[in-house]
Design a protein around this motif. Structure first.
Motif, PDB file in Angstrom:
ATOM      1  N   SER A  72       0.817  -1.212   0.000  1.00  0.00           N
ATOM      2  CA  SER A  72       0.000   0.000   0.000  1.00  0.00           C
ATOM      3  C   SER A  72       0.846   1.256   0.000  1.00  0.00           C
ATOM      4  N   GLY A  73       0.295   2.295  -0.597  1.00  0.00           N
ATOM      5  CA  GLY A  73       0.798   3.635  -0.378  1.00  0.00           C
ATOM      6  C   GLY A  73       0.285   4.147   0.960  1.00  0.00           C
ATOM      7  N   GLY A  74       0.548   5.417   1.232  1.00  0.00           N
ATOM      8  CA  GLY A  74      -0.049   6.030   2.416  1.00  0.00           C
ATOM      9  C   GLY A  74       0.772   6.045   3.666  1.00  0.00           C
ATOM     10  N   SER A  75       2.017   5.577   3.599  1.00  0.00           N
ATOM     11  CA  SER A  75       2.852   5.494   4.800  1.00  0.00           C
ATOM     12  C   SER A  75       2.084   4.713   5.881  1.00  0.00           C
ATOM     13  N   ALA A  76       2.186   5.122   7.129  1.00  0.00           N
ATOM     14  CA  ALA A  76       1.574   4.355   8.218  1.00  0.00           C
ATOM     15  C   ALA A  76       0.058   4.237   8.062  1.00  0.00           C
ATOM     16  N   PHE A  77      -0.566   5.222   7.439  1.00  0.00           N
ATOM     17  CA  PHE A  77      -2.009   5.141   7.218  1.00  0.00           C
ATOM     18  C   PHE A  77      -2.350   3.944   6.326  1.00  0.00           C
ATOM     19  N   GLY A  78      -1.456   3.614   5.403  1.00  0.00           N
ATOM     20  CA  GLY A  78      -1.709   2.536   4.455  1.00  0.00           C
ATOM     21  C   GLY A  78      -1.758   1.160   5.075  1.00  0.00           C
ATOM     22  N   LEU A  79      -1.232   1.018   6.288  1.00  0.00           N
ATOM     23  CA  LEU A  79      -1.303  -0.290   6.943  1.00  0.00           C
ATOM     24  C   LEU A  79      -2.744  -0.720   7.199  1.00  0.00           C
TER      25      LEU A  79
END
Length: 338
Positions: A72-79
């Protein structure tokens, strides 16, 4: 060795890949899954990984089978994409049995695309929904380039993207790679034209231009990504996350060795690689249909995985397409290839 019929990781029988993206967000999710759970492990060589459930994949840990992997993209949000995938799996009765319920096992990894020009002003984290959508879209064919987890990816000098490649060994074993390439380093030589992975290209799959004939390559470059992201910290806005797969029957420790060997593919396709600001990691998975005849065969499979990964990284950049608000040009636009 020759590419499989699709030249995708889904040439490994039983695997499916799905993409979902949000063009305004300039980000997305890619999910790899199968109709049945599969063996997996992971090896991390970057200094700034973002992961979920990867400790479970260590060779000495209890869980031996997983249900999907989310990139996923999004850094930590992407988890949170893993949660969406888990929701979809649970609705289908998939997961590790615990009493009268099942718990889907969905490891994941993220790349940093928060500063790529997309609209990140959301009220609710969008990645859970993107994860579920990517899972629901999973099939044996899928889009490369500006797609899925590679939607907002940027390499040092041009847009990154989602790539894949495969090889069929003389033994009958199939190997494939899937990658979201968003590295600190460059995938092209200083000319911007030739790919570092060019010696491993098969059949013009990323332009057929061959290796750069220049010497003295590998000198430090002025990164377009770094310039475009100032005054932020571009040395921390990176990561190449990948999956390599085979239909050879590998144990969990052997999947780990597969992942270790495949990291050579990152180092051959990106300069520099595995930096403190990259979260470079590779998942190694096995669908387990073909038993190994000798332990030495694992070495040949690992070598093939590294070649697939190098080619997949170059294909990710070669196939990237332009979009409104891009910070960096596509390789194709730099060289007048539509």
């Amino acid at each position: 060795m020759t590419p499989g019929p699709r030249n995708l990781i889904t040439d490994v029988p039983g695997l499916k890949v799905g993409n979902a993206k949000d063009d305004a967000l300039k980000s997305g999710v890619t999910v790899l899954t199968a109709d049945q759970s599969f063996a997996a492990s992971v090896h991390v060589m970057g200094g700034a990984p973002g992961t979920r459930e990867t400790d479970l994949l260590a060779p000495d840990k209890f869980v031996t089978q997983i249900d999907a992997i989310a990139l996923s993209g999004g850094s930590a949000f992407g988890l949170d994409a893993c949660s969406g995938v888990s929701d979809a799996l649970r609705s289908r009765g998939r997961g590790y049995p615990v009493g009268n319920t099942r718990v889907p096992i969905v490891p994941g990894a993220i790349l940093f695309d928060l500063l790529n020009g997309g609209d990140k002003d959301w009220d609710e984290n969008p990645y859970r929904a993107l994860g579920r959508a990517a899972f629901e879209n999973a099939t044996d064919t899928f889009t490369l380039g500006t797609a899925g987890a590679g939607t907002g990816a940027l390499a040092a000098m041009q847009k990154g993207g989602l790539g894949s490649a495969s090889l069929m060994l003389d033994t009958g074993v199939t190997v494939g790679a899937l990658v979201a390439a968003n590295p600190l380093g460059s995938v092209t030589t200083p000319s911007d034209r030739h790919f570092w992975a060019a010696p491993f290209e098969i059949g013009g799959e990323f332009g057929g231009l061959g290796p750069d004939p220049s010497t003295g390559l590998g000198q430090p470059l002025v990164s377009r990504k770094a310039l475009a992201m100032r005054p932020a910290a571009p040395d921390k806005a990176n990561t190449t996350i990948a999956i390599v797969a085979t239909d050879a029957a590998l144990s969990k420790p052997q999947c780990y060795r597969l992942a270790v060997a495949a990291h050579d593919g990152i180092a051959r396709a990106i300069l520099p690689a595995h930096t403190p600001g990259d979260g470079d990691l590779v998942f190694g998975i096995s669908r387990g249909a073909r038993p190994l005849e000798t332990e030495a065969e694992l070495g040949a499979i690992g070598h093939a995985a590294s070649l697939c990964l190098s080619r997949a990284i170059a294909r990710a950049v070669y196939l990237a397409s332009p979009a409104k608000g891009d910070l960096l040009p596509c390789w194709s636009r730099l060289h007048d290839i539509s």
